[in-house]
Design a protein around this motif. Structure first.
Motif, PDB file in Angstrom:
ATOM      1  N   PRO A 291      37.873  96.816 -48.080  1.00 28.89           N
ATOM      2  CA  PRO A 291      36.465  96.748 -48.709  1.00 28.89           C
ATOM      3  C   PRO A 291      35.488  95.949 -47.599  1.00 28.89           C
ATOM      4  O   PRO A 291      34.328  96.514 -47.525  1.00 28.89           O
ATOM      5  CB  PRO A 291      36.587  95.836 -49.813  1.00 28.89           C
ATOM      6  CG  PRO A 291      38.007  95.767 -49.964  1.00 28.89           C
ATOM      7  CD  PRO A 291      38.877  96.139 -48.874  1.00 28.89           C
ATOM      8  N   GLY A 292      35.989  95.012 -46.484  1.00 33.98           N
ATOM      9  CA  GLY A 292      35.129  94.791 -45.508  1.00 33.98           C
ATOM     10  C   GLY A 292      34.866  93.213 -45.689  1.00 33.98           C
ATOM     11  O   GLY A 292      34.950  92.419 -46.925  1.00 33.98           O
ATOM     12  N   PRO A 293      34.478  92.363 -44.916  1.00 35.90           N
ATOM     13  CA  PRO A 293      34.309  90.984 -44.790  1.00 35.90           C
ATOM     14  C   PRO A 293      33.406  90.481 -45.713  1.00 35.90           C
ATOM     15  O   PRO A 293      33.273  89.478 -46.442  1.00 35.90           O
ATOM     16  CB  PRO A 293      34.255  90.462 -43.225  1.00 35.90           C
ATOM     17  CG  PRO A 293      33.561  91.758 -42.683  1.00 35.90           C
ATOM     18  CD  PRO A 293      34.409  92.978 -43.276  1.00 35.90           C
ATOM     19  N   TRP A 294      32.292  91.141 -45.769  1.00 36.59           N
ATOM     20  CA  TRP A 294      31.042  90.915 -46.508  1.00 36.59           C
ATOM     21  C   TRP A 294      31.462  90.908 -47.877  1.00 36.59           C
ATOM     22  O   TRP A 294      30.926  90.003 -48.729  1.00 36.59           O
ATOM     23  CB  TRP A 294      29.744  92.033 -46.507  1.00 36.59           C
ATOM     24  CG  TRP A 294      28.608  91.704 -47.088  1.00 36.59           C
ATOM     25  CD1 TRP A 294      27.485  91.015 -46.765  1.00 36.59           C
ATOM     26  CD2 TRP A 294      28.270  92.427 -48.487  1.00 36.59           C
ATOM     27  NE1 TRP A 294      26.804  90.682 -48.005  1.00 36.59           N
ATOM     28  CE2 TRP A 294      26.961  92.028 -49.118  1.00 36.59           C
ATOM     29  CE3 TRP A 294      28.955  93.236 -49.429  1.00 36.59           C
ATOM     30  CZ2 TRP A 294      26.433  92.174 -50.051  1.00 36.59           C
ATOM     31  CZ3 TRP A 294      28.429  93.734 -50.386  1.00 36.59           C
ATOM     32  CH2 TRP A 294      27.118  93.150 -50.794  1.00 36.59           C
ATOM     33  N   GLU A 330      27.873 105.136 -39.993  1.00 36.10           N
ATOM     34  CA  GLU A 330      28.676 104.379 -39.055  1.00 36.10           C
ATOM     35  C   GLU A 330      29.105 103.202 -39.756  1.00 36.10           C
ATOM     36  O   GLU A 330      28.405 102.238 -40.160  1.00 36.10           O
ATOM     37  CB  GLU A 330      27.957 103.884 -37.774  1.00 36.10           C
ATOM     38  CG  GLU A 330      27.386 105.118 -36.964  1.00 36.10           C
ATOM     39  CD  GLU A 330      26.659 104.888 -35.739  1.00 36.10           C
ATOM     40  OE1 GLU A 330      26.746 103.467 -35.463  1.00 36.10           O
ATOM     41  OE2 GLU A 330      25.724 105.631 -35.266  1.00 36.10           O
ATOM     42  N   LYS A 331      30.517 102.806 -39.821  1.00 41.19           N
ATOM     43  CA  LYS A 331      31.073 101.834 -40.415  1.00 41.19           C
ATOM     44  C   LYS A 331      30.857 100.620 -39.830  1.00 41.19           C
ATOM     45  O   LYS A 331      30.441  99.473 -40.711  1.00 41.19           O
ATOM     46  CB  LYS A 331      32.870 102.124 -40.612  1.00 41.19           C
ATOM     47  CG  LYS A 331      33.320 101.046 -41.548  1.00 41.19           C
ATOM     48  CD  LYS A 331      34.906 101.376 -41.682  1.00 41.19           C
ATOM     49  CE  LYS A 331      35.676 100.290 -42.444  1.00 41.19           C
ATOM     50  NZ  LYS A 331      36.929 100.547 -42.604  1.00 41.19           N
ATOM     51  N   SER A 332      30.875 100.560 -38.711  1.00 45.25           N
ATOM     52  CA  SER A 332      30.695  99.227 -37.760  1.00 45.25           C
ATOM     53  C   SER A 332      29.179  99.070 -37.516  1.00 45.25           C
ATOM     54  O   SER A 332      28.914  98.125 -36.741  1.00 45.25           O
ATOM     55  CB  SER A 332      31.468  99.383 -36.613  1.00 45.25           C
ATOM     56  OG  SER A 332      31.160 100.461 -35.899  1.00 45.25           O
ATOM     57  N   TYR A 333      28.403  99.783 -37.951  1.00 42.71           N
ATOM     58  CA  TYR A 333      26.837  99.507 -37.636  1.00 42.71           C
ATOM     59  C   TYR A 333      26.249  98.280 -38.335  1.00 42.71           C
ATOM     60  O   TYR A 333      26.529  98.051 -39.396  1.00 42.71           O
ATOM     61  CB  TYR A 333      25.832 100.657 -38.328  1.00 42.71           C
ATOM     62  CG  TYR A 333      24.505 100.597 -37.886  1.00 42.71           C
ATOM     63  CD1 TYR A 333      24.100 100.957 -36.255  1.00 42.71           C
ATOM     64  CD2 TYR A 333      23.638 100.105 -38.874  1.00 42.71           C
ATOM     65  CE1 TYR A 333      22.668 100.810 -36.203  1.00 42.71           C
ATOM     66  CE2 TYR A 333      22.393 100.155 -38.514  1.00 42.71           C
ATOM     67  CZ  TYR A 333      21.895 100.319 -37.189  1.00 42.71           C
ATOM     68  OH  TYR A 333      20.503 100.426 -36.852  1.00 42.71           O
ATOM     69  N   VAL A 334      25.471  97.504 -37.522  1.00 42.50           N
ATOM     70  CA  VAL A 334      24.969  96.197 -37.798  1.00 42.50           C
ATOM     71  C   VAL A 334      23.324  96.138 -37.837  1.00 42.50           C
ATOM     72  O   VAL A 334      22.886  96.728 -36.775  1.00 42.50           O
ATOM     73  CB  VAL A 334      25.693  95.203 -37.046  1.00 42.50           C
ATOM     74  CG1 VAL A 334      25.002  93.796 -37.558  1.00 42.50           C
ATOM     75  CG2 VAL A 334      26.863  94.846 -37.108  1.00 42.50           C
ATOM     76  N   SER A 335      22.754  96.223 -38.920  1.00 44.15           N
ATOM     77  CA  SER A 335      21.263  96.252 -39.357  1.00 44.15           C
ATOM     78  C   SER A 335      20.762  95.030 -38.601  1.00 44.15           C
ATOM     79  O   SER A 335      21.144  93.914 -38.879  1.00 44.15           O
ATOM     80  CB  SER A 335      20.944  96.348 -40.541  1.00 44.15           C
ATOM     81  OG  SER A 335      19.473  96.513 -40.819  1.00 44.15           O
ATOM     82  N   VAL A 336      19.730  94.930 -37.429  1.00 40.46           N
ATOM     83  CA  VAL A 336      19.173  93.863 -36.891  1.00 40.46           C
ATOM     84  C   VAL A 336      17.809  94.156 -37.107  1.00 40.46           C
ATOM     85  O   VAL A 336      17.274  95.207 -36.783  1.00 40.46           O
ATOM     86  CB  VAL A 336      19.555  93.836 -35.420  1.00 40.46           C
ATOM     87  CG1 VAL A 336      18.690  92.748 -34.865  1.00 40.46           C
ATOM     88  CG2 VAL A 336      21.055  93.800 -35.294  1.00 40.46           C
ATOM     89  N   LYS A 337      17.020  93.087 -37.538  1.00 43.22           N
ATOM     90  CA  LYS A 337      15.650  93.175 -37.720  1.00 43.22           C
ATOM     91  C   LYS A 337      14.812  93.174 -36.338  1.00 43.22           C
ATOM     92  O   LYS A 337      15.298  92.612 -35.332  1.00 43.22           O
ATOM     93  CB  LYS A 337      15.108  91.834 -38.469  1.00 43.22           C
ATOM     94  CG  LYS A 337      15.625  92.050 -40.028  1.00 43.22           C
ATOM     95  CD  LYS A 337      14.691  90.581 -40.609  1.00 43.22           C
ATOM     96  CE  LYS A 337      15.159  90.499 -41.937  1.00 43.22           C
ATOM     97  NZ  LYS A 337      14.473  89.332 -42.792  1.00 43.22           N
ATOM     98  N   PRO A 338      13.866  94.246 -36.207  1.00 42.73           N
ATOM     99  CA  PRO A 338      13.177  94.203 -34.904  1.00 42.73           C
ATOM    100  C   PRO A 338      12.521  92.814 -34.658  1.00 42.73           C
ATOM    101  O   PRO A 338      11.957  92.266 -35.577  1.00 42.73           O
ATOM    102  CB  PRO A 338      11.980  95.408 -35.178  1.00 42.73           C
ATOM    103  CG  PRO A 338      11.944  95.398 -36.545  1.00 42.73           C
ATOM    104  CD  PRO A 338      13.302  94.804 -37.097  1.00 42.73           C
ATOM    105  N   VAL A 339      12.398  92.653 -33.311  1.00 39.70           N
ATOM    106  CA  VAL A 339      11.842  91.211 -32.909  1.00 39.70           C
ATOM    107  C   VAL A 339      10.293  91.421 -32.690  1.00 39.70           C
ATOM    108  O   VAL A 339      10.002  92.690 -32.069  1.00 39.70           O
ATOM    109  CB  VAL A 339      12.451  90.881 -31.406  1.00 39.70           C
ATOM    110  CG1 VAL A 339      11.739  89.551 -31.216  1.00 39.70           C
ATOM    111  CG2 VAL A 339      14.056  90.636 -31.477  1.00 39.70           C
TER     112      VAL A 339
END
Length: 339
Positions: A291-294, A330-339
């Motif tokens: 399921p994933g760590p989250w 993408e399973k490993s994709y991490v969403s990052v807020k734009p700076v």
């Protein structure tokens, strides 16, 4: 150029229009027959036309948009707040005219193909409901004669031949024959449901958007096709959170004096799509190998139903992100807020 705002109350035969004449300032509230409805707007400059999202609204929205007008479809619950006094066609048209000028998320105008896919979903949902009703009816009626069967369709199919054989000497033939016909009718409903699912599968193979979001864990045939058809254009939503809120997967809020309390999910928007996402989230929690760590972390802090709603919310956001940005899952994709 500022568009003239027009409120339209849709009906079978007579449409009610409400607007303010730009030249004279006169408040116009008049009925227009169905056959002359499109002709009325064909002779006008581009307008902002507000309508309730009801039967036939998608058809008229497509026709008016093709003429160059801007159409905003609104949920009936949103329009109802602006109805003043007695409810009639004129009051409804005035309420729609007032509501269309307020900020708020509109209902997406769908293409005929998208609406056709949703039509298949609605017919399948109705057949499933008929099948459940008929199964429960058979089980309840046979209970009146002392024959109790287990829950579920497999238990019914396994037990009913023996039950009818035991009752054939006790009950009239007309009832036994009818019960057998009703039981056989379940198989016919199964065939109709399977045929609709095959047609949805065929459409899904041709649609790139459906294939893209079907890669998300918990999103299958029904959820993928329903999401694409219900959403319309993904870019009409500013973010995945807005899409999740649109289908009622965010907490409801209440409070005053600056103190806001979060409640359960708001349950706004499309009930059918929200139900599919909840079922998909439940399948991820119970059947996914990883399921994933989250999910593992949130399960330690929250009750199971809260975790399911949170996972459904996350799935809705992923669906929007894939469709809005036109990129694969993408399973490993991490969403990052734009700076």
């Amino acid at each position: 150029m500022k568009l003239t705002t027009v409120g339209v109350d849709i009906a079978k035969s007579v449409m009610q229009l409400h607007y303010v004449d730009a030249e004279t300032g006169e408040i116009v509230n008049k009925p227009v027959k169905r056959v002359a409805f499109l002709e009325h707007f064909a002779n006008r400059s581009p307008c902002l036309i507000g309508m309730e999202a009801c039967g036939g609204s998608q058809h008229w929205a497509r026709k008016l948009t093709a003429m160059g007008h801007q159409v905003k479809l609104m949920p009936g619950k949103f329009v109802k707040a602006f109805v003043m006094g007695n409810k009639n066609d004129a009051a409804d048209a005035r309420a729609i005219w007032m509501a269309v000028q307020q900020p708020g998320k509109s209902v997406a105008v769908k293409t005929e193909t998208q609406q056709a896919v949703l039509g298949l979903h609605r017919m399948r949902e109705q057949l499933v409901k008929f099948r459940t009703m008929q199964t429960n009816s058979l089980r309840g009626l046979l209970t009146e004669y002392g024959e109790v069967m287990g829950k579920g369709r497999p238990a019914l199919d396994k037990a009913i031949p023996g039950v009818l054989e035991r009752l054939v000497d006790r009950l009239p033939t007309i009832l036994i024959d009818t019960l057998r016909e009703q039981w056989n009718g379940l198989a016919e409903l199964d065939k109709q449901i399977a045929q609709i699912e095959r047609r949805l599968q065929t459409w899904m193979k041709k649609d790139n958007a459906c294939k893209a979001i079907a890669a998300i864990p918990g999103v299958g045939l029904l959820t993928a096709t329903a999401a694409v058809a219900t959403m319309g254009d993904a870019k009409t939503f500013r973010s995945g959170r807005e899409f999740a809120a649109w289908i009622g997967l965010v907490p409801a809020q209440t409070g005053s004096g600056g103190k806001v309390q979060l409640q359960g999910i708001s349950r706004r928007g499309d009930t059918y799509l929200r139900t599919l996402l909840i079922h998909g989230a439940r399948s991820v929690l119970f059947h996914a190998k990883e399921p994933g760590p989250w999910i593992e972390q949130i399960k330690k802090r929250r009750p199971l139903n809260v975790v399911i709603a949170a996972q459904a919310n996350k799935m809705a956001r992923m669906i929007w992100a894939i469709l809005a940005h036109d990129r694969p899952y993408e399973k490993s994709y991490v969403s990052v807020k734009p700076v």
